[in-house]
Scaffold this motif. Structure first.
Motif, short mmCIF file in Angstrom:
data_model
loop_
_atom_site.label_atom_id
_atom_site.label_comp_id
_atom_site.label_asym_id
_atom_site.label_seq_id
_atom_site.Cartn_x
_atom_site.Cartn_y
_atom_site.Cartn_z
N MET A 149 0.82 -1.21 0.00
CA MET A 149 0.00 0.00 0.00
C MET A 149 0.86 1.26 0.00
SD MET A 149 -3.16 0.91 0.02
CE MET A 149 -3.90 2.55 0.07
N ASP A 150 2.03 1.17 0.58
CA ASP A 150 2.89 2.35 0.73
C ASP A 150 3.94 2.34 -0.38
OD1 ASP A 150 4.91 4.18 1.53
OD2 ASP A 150 4.23 4.03 3.61
N LYS A 151 3.78 3.23 -1.34
CA LYS A 151 4.66 3.24 -2.50
C LYS A 151 6.13 3.46 -2.12
CE LYS A 151 1.06 4.78 -5.72
NZ LYS A 151 -0.05 4.64 -4.76
N HIS A 152 6.36 4.14 -1.01
CA HIS A 152 7.73 4.34 -0.54
C HIS A 152 8.34 3.02 -0.07
CE1 HIS A 152 10.43 5.91 2.95
NE2 HIS A 152 11.16 5.55 1.91
N HIS A 153 7.70 2.37 0.90
CA HIS A 153 8.25 1.12 1.43
C HIS A 153 8.25 0.01 0.38
CE1 HIS A 153 8.71 2.84 5.33
NE2 HIS A 153 7.41 3.07 5.49
N MET A 154 7.28 0.06 -0.52
CA MET A 154 7.25 -0.89 -1.62
C MET A 154 8.53 -0.79 -2.45
SD MET A 154 4.79 -0.63 -4.96
CE MET A 154 3.35 -0.29 -3.99
N LYS A 155 8.93 0.44 -2.78
CA LYS A 155 10.12 0.63 -3.59
C LYS A 155 11.38 0.20 -2.83
CE LYS A 155 8.10 4.36 -6.33
NZ LYS A 155 8.13 3.68 -7.64
N VAL A 156 11.39 0.42 -1.53
CA VAL A 156 12.52 -0.03 -0.71
C VAL A 156 12.63 -1.56 -0.79
CG1 VAL A 156 13.41 -0.21 1.64
CG2 VAL A 156 12.45 1.96 0.83
N ALA A 157 11.50 -2.25 -0.70
CA ALA A 157 11.50 -3.71 -0.80
C ALA A 157 11.97 -4.16 -2.18
CB ALA A 157 10.10 -4.26 -0.50
N PHE A 158 11.52 -3.47 -3.22
CA PHE A 158 11.95 -3.81 -4.58
C PHE A 158 13.45 -3.62 -4.74
CE2 PHE A 158 7.54 -2.56 -6.46
CZ PHE A 158 7.02 -3.79 -6.07
N GLU A 159 13.95 -2.50 -4.23
CA GLU A 159 15.38 -2.23 -4.35
C GLU A 159 16.19 -3.29 -3.62
OE1 GLU A 159 15.53 2.64 -4.72
OE2 GLU A 159 15.08 1.76 -2.78
N ALA A 160 15.71 -3.71 -2.45
CA ALA A 160 16.41 -4.74 -1.68
C ALA A 160 16.44 -6.07 -2.41
CB ALA A 160 15.74 -4.91 -0.31
N ALA A 161 15.41 -6.31 -3.23
CA ALA A 161 15.34 -7.55 -4.00
C ALA A 161 16.07 -7.45 -5.34
CB ALA A 161 13.87 -7.92 -4.25
N GLY A 162 16.68 -6.30 -5.59
CA GLY A 162 17.44 -6.14 -6.82
C GLY A 162 16.60 -5.83 -8.04
N LEU A 163 15.36 -5.39 -7.83
CA LEU A 163 14.49 -5.06 -8.96
C LEU A 163 14.77 -3.63 -9.43
CD1 LEU A 163 11.23 -6.67 -7.55
CD2 LEU A 163 12.34 -7.31 -9.71
N PRO A 164 14.61 -3.36 -10.71
CA PRO A 164 14.92 -2.02 -11.25
C PRO A 164 13.85 -1.00 -10.89
CG PRO A 164 14.06 -3.44 -12.98
CD PRO A 164 14.20 -4.31 -11.76
N VAL A 165 14.24 0.02 -10.12
CA VAL A 165 13.32 1.05 -9.64
C VAL A 165 13.73 2.40 -10.23
CG1 VAL A 165 12.43 2.25 -7.60
CG2 VAL A 165 12.85 -0.23 -7.51
N TRP A 166 12.78 3.14 -10.74
CA TRP A 166 13.00 4.45 -11.35
C TRP A 166 13.17 5.51 -10.25
CZ3 TRP A 166 14.60 5.00 -16.00
CH2 TRP A 166 14.39 6.14 -16.76
#
Length: 377
Positions: A149-166
């Protein structure tokens, strides 16, 4: 009200909808679609609506079936004569209506299907209620729902998983109050346009496209109407907006399956896929299923979608949105753990294209909820 042995043998599903978020009306429409799709030979259904003021009430099924958009106005849960009461009885979770000092219309609930969008629905709060009451429910758990739900924490989780974040900038209420110049400086380092969004919002409510820095302050304040925490994302110029539906599958190697890829094409010049385009106007956007993209790009997006599902610990279902640049690069935008679920929404359409009907999808989600244990897992 005592239930017969045959009633006790049938699985009873509670559809929970409405709520206090701006997406109240969308939730009501979702309840209509799901009610129509539920296999009534397998499941009994009880409707539980939450008014815009936060009152819970049992809603007759014929009322739910009648929700419609009328003259551009979304439906809503009306105040009932009796408040709904949740309780844990000897036979498990039950919902009843309070009539003075008495409880009436007592219904056992085996599975909760929360069709709530936005705050207090898909953000982990109601999932925590279900966990405390020991009731199985459709979709992601407390942590995954909150992260999704939280676009901020979501992106943090994505970055930690090595996913490409803009690139993105976060403006909490405190930071916007104390360090407004710093926020503007950080945003000015990104390429325009940027998109200013409520960090914990949905259905594109409160989002503004900002093409000039002079528009930033008004856009942030517009987003803060929905959430004091705001995220500013660098816009994609010339990129394609693509979506993938993910459905849990305990037998799959990754624990989930990814659908065909869909594409949103916004028809209005300089527009984006906002609330009106999603739910009201039918001439502002087109959905292409499947998207006209190379097979290699399809496979890459499906892999990214499944990785995102795992990264936040999602369960049941999720829709993953990505951007594909002209160069072929894929950037993840977001995951939605309770995606739009009306019959015209992208998630059901993608699943249907992959070979599962809307009624079968509803049944499958209920089965997944019943199959997982209560409590920590």
């Amino acid at each position: 009200m005592e239930q017969t042995s045959s009633e006790q043998a049938r699985i009873r599903v509670a559809l929970i909808f409405g709520g206090q978020s701006p997406e109240h009306g969308v939730s009501c429409l979702t309840a209509t679609s799901v009610l129509k799709a539920v296999d009534r030979d397998r499941f009994d259904v009880v409707g539980v609506g939450i008014t815009r003021q936060g009152r819970w009430t049992q809603v007759p099924l014929d009322v739910i079936a009648g929700y419609r958009i009328v003259d551009g106005e979304m439906p809503e849960v009306a105040d009932g004569d009796h408040d709904a009461v949740w309780m844990v009885g000897a036979s498990g979770c039950e919902v009843a209506s309070r009539d003075g000092h008495a409880l009436v219309d007592i219904n056992r609930v085996d599975v909760a299907f929360a069709l709530l969008h936005g705050p207090f629905g898909e953000d982990g709060t109601i999932q925590g209620l279900f966990e405390m009451m020991g009731i199985r429910y459709v979709g992601s758990g407390v942590a995954a729902s909150a992260i999704g739900m939280d676009k901020h924490h979501m992106k943090v989780a994505f970055e930690a998983a090595g996913l490409p974040v803009w690139p993105y900038v976060v403006a909490t209420a405190q930071r916007w109050s104390d360090d407004r110049d710093g926020v503007v400086a950080d945003v000015s380092a990104m390429q325009l346009p940027v998109f200013v969004k409520p960090s914990r919002g949905g259905s594109s409510l409160g989002i503004t496209r900002v093409a000039e820095l002079s528009e930033l302050e008004a856009a942030i304040e517009a987003a803060q109407v929905h959430d004091p925490k705001v995220i500013i994302e660098q816009g994609f110029v010339g990129a394609r907006e693509l979506e993938c539906a993910v459905l849990a599958n305990p037998e799959a190697e990754d624990g989930c399956d990814a659908s065909a890829i869909g594409e949103i094409r916004v028809l209005a010049e300089h527009g984006f896929y906002d609330f009106e385009a999603k739910y009201i106007a039918d001439d502002q956007a087109a959905l292409d299923i499947p998207a006209h993209i190379p097979a290699e790009l399809t496979r890459e997006i499906q892999a990214v979608a499944k990785r995102a599902f795992t990264a936040v610990g999602a369960e049941g279902l999720a829709r993953v949105d990505v951007f594909a640049a002209a160069s072929g690069e894929v950037w993840i935008n977001e995951i939605n753990t309770m995606p739009g679920f009306t019959e015209i929404s992208m998630y059901p359409k993608l699943i249907q294209h992959s070979g599962m009907t809307y009624p079968d999808l509803v049944g499958r989600l209920i089965e997944l909820a019943l199959s997982r244990p209560i409590g920590l897992r």
